[in-house]
Design a protein around this motif. Structure first.
Motif, short mmCIF file in Angstrom:
data_model
loop_
_atom_site.label_atom_id
_atom_site.label_comp_id
_atom_site.label_asym_id
_atom_site.label_seq_id
_atom_site.Cartn_x
_atom_site.Cartn_y
_atom_site.Cartn_z
N LEU B 253 0.83 -1.21 0.00
CA LEU B 253 0.00 0.00 0.00
C LEU B 253 0.86 1.26 0.00
O LEU B 253 0.52 2.25 -0.63
N ASN B 254 1.99 1.20 0.70
CA ASN B 254 2.92 2.34 0.69
C ASN B 254 3.47 2.58 -0.71
O ASN B 254 3.60 3.73 -1.14
N GLU B 255 3.77 1.50 -1.40
CA GLU B 255 4.29 1.63 -2.77
C GLU B 255 3.23 2.22 -3.70
O GLU B 255 3.54 3.04 -4.57
N VAL B 256 1.99 1.79 -3.51
CA VAL B 256 0.90 2.30 -4.37
C VAL B 256 0.61 3.76 -4.03
O VAL B 256 0.29 4.56 -4.92
N ASN B 257 0.73 4.10 -2.74
CA ASN B 257 0.63 5.48 -2.28
C ASN B 257 -0.64 6.19 -2.77
O ASN B 257 -0.59 7.19 -3.45
N LYS B 258 -1.80 5.62 -2.40
CA LYS B 258 -3.08 6.17 -2.81
C LYS B 258 -4.07 5.92 -1.69
O LYS B 258 -3.95 4.92 -0.98
N GLU B 259 -5.03 6.83 -1.50
CA GLU B 259 -6.03 6.64 -0.45
C GLU B 259 -7.04 5.58 -0.89
O GLU B 259 -8.01 5.88 -1.58
#
Lengths: 169, 312
Positions: B253-259
């Protein structure tokens, strides 16, 4: 169709109701006004505006109550539920229910049941714009009303808010 | 104002207007659940039996609470402690229960189509499907939709990703029907062995086997449970490998970095399809879904009860 209250008369009636409501309260802080969904909302809003105007901009405590889930005719017809916005506690407070037309009294019966679920008020009163006498199916009477009329059950009384008139047909 | 159907067998049978009506009614029931007294008298005259032929914690408790909050009388039946063990058929069991004047049946069954079968034999009793085999779990899809609307405002145009065991998941099937009917976009992600071959054409959904790419696309990720009890054949090599490829982790999720709104129908296999630091984070609405489940089920039961004839 016959006009019961013209626009001018409607404005005066709302003004009078608001003054009566102010006159009768020892302390507005102990009063919660409750408009009954859906048709008590408009008249409730108008009365709240009028009270605020007459008391130097102090808006009284005011919420909306939907009585759909408390109706006694659920098995005959379902009605659309609307929002309830009573956020403050009514425990020990004086509650004044507001609706547009008092007819059979069944809506008010349901509203009294629904109110119980928000606490035990010290007192409950009823304020309506139009009191249709002689059509009551339950022992319920208003404490404040704008106009009292005698009607037959097959007649309809409606408050037209866009034209600001009360009509009977 | 009423539903177009007498039973809730699946989202497949509902019109978009039915779904909207259930969701708007649930909104009002959610307010009821915040009151000092969280109970309304609407179903005082209704008796409901909860027939659970398959284990359940959330759904059974949620239905039972919904029924009690509506003032209905309820009977609970768990197949494991009943005469079903002595060989009584489903229809016989239900006929016996209904002869004691029961008005509605809430049923979970491991056989797909069991509630549809009941509805053909009991046209006058409202039947609510609480999950049938690998077919549908309509109230779960409705509460998922309610949670999405609550958090993001609407379903129309929302990009929803379903991750994991699409093949065995009744939650996925009900969600696909519902989301497509309400104008949301749907993408599926998971091991190719767990995504049915023709699902793309059948539902007009996208399939993306790379989870990271799929997460980049979506607004909402609904993480499905790996159903260990329904894996008769080896469709992926190990739980650890599944976690490496399709587990929703903090790192990913950190890599995707999106809400992204994270949902899960429960029960969670922590460390398999979702890691604890994701499941317990602020992004996750997993416990909100459970809370909303009661309001949504109240709406379904209330709206179906309205169809009952007064004299029976």
């Amino acid at each position: 169709m016959q006009i019961l209250l013209s626009t001018e008369q409607l404005h005066l009636t709302i003004k009078r109701l608001s003054l009566q409501l102010i006159e009768n309260q020892a302390d507005m802080a102990d009063v919660v006004f409750v408009g009954i969904q859906p048709r008590g909302v408009q008249i409730g809003n108008r009365i709240m505006e009028a009270i605020a105007a007459s008391t130097g901009g102090n808006s009284p405590q005011y919420g909306l109550l939907d009585i759909t889930f408390y109706r006694d005719d659920i098995r005959e017809e379902l009605h659309e539920a609307k929002e309830t916005t009573i956020t403050q506690s009514i425990e020990g407070k004086k509650v004044i229910l507001i609706d547009d037309v008092l007819y059979t009294g069944r809506t008010i019966r349901a509203a009294l049941d629904a109110l119980q679920d928000f606490g035990r008020p010290q007192k409950v009163e009823l304020c309506v714009l139009v009191n249709r006498r002689f059509n009551r199916e339950l022992p319920i009477q208003p404490d404040y009303y704008g106009i009292a009329i005698d009607t037959k059950p097959n007649q309809k009384v409606k408050v037209e808010w866009d034209r600001e008139e009360v009509v009977i047909y | 104002m009423q539903l177009s159907t007498k039973h809730l067998l699946g989202i497949k049978d509902l019109l978009p207007s039915d779904i909207s009506l259930i969701l708007s009614t649930a909104q009002q029931f959610k307010e009821v659940l915040q009151r000092p007294i969280k109970k309304v008298p609407s179903l005082r005259d209704v008796t409901i039996v909860n027939l659970f032929y398959e284990n359940s914690t959330r759904t059974r408790i949620s239905f039972e609470l919904a029924e009690k909050r509506l003032s209905a009388d309820t009977i609970n039946f768990a197949a494991s402690s009943s005469s079903a063990k002595k060989g009584e058929t489903l229809l016989d069991t239900v006929h016996n229960i209904l002869s004691m004047k029961v008005d509605m049946v809430v049923m979970r069954h491991s056989a797909s189509g069991a509630p549809h079968f009941l509805s053909q034999h009991l046209p006058n009793t409202a039947i609510v499907n609480a999950g049938d085999g690998i077919n549908e779990h309509p109230t779960q899809a409705l509460l998922d939709a309610f949670s999405i609307v609550e958090k993001t405002g609407s379903l129309e145009g929302r990009k929803v990703l379903l991750i994991g065991d699409i093949m065995h998941s009744r939650v996925a099937l009900s969600n696909m029907y519902l989301l497509k009917k309400m104008g949301a976009e749907v993408m599926l992600s998971g091991p190719p062995t767990l995504i049915p071959k023709y699902v793309q054409q059948a539902f007009d959904v996208q399939v993306e086997y790379n989870l990271k790419k799929a997460l980049k696309w979506c607004d909402v990720a609904n993480v499905l449970r790996i159903q260990l009890e329904r894996q008769n054949q080896v469709l992926f090599s190990s739980l650890r490998e599944y976690n490496l490829a399709y587990g929703v982790t903090r790192k990913l999720l950190n890599e995707v970095n999106k809400e992204i709104l994270i949902m899960h129908p429960g029960p969670i296999n922590r460390g398999v399809e979702i890691d604890s630091d994701v499941a317990d984070s602020n992004q996750s609405v997993i416990l909100k879904q459970v809370e909303n489940g009661v309001a949504v089920r109240m709406a379904v039961l209330y709206l179906l009860s309205g169809k009952k004839e007064l004299s029976h």
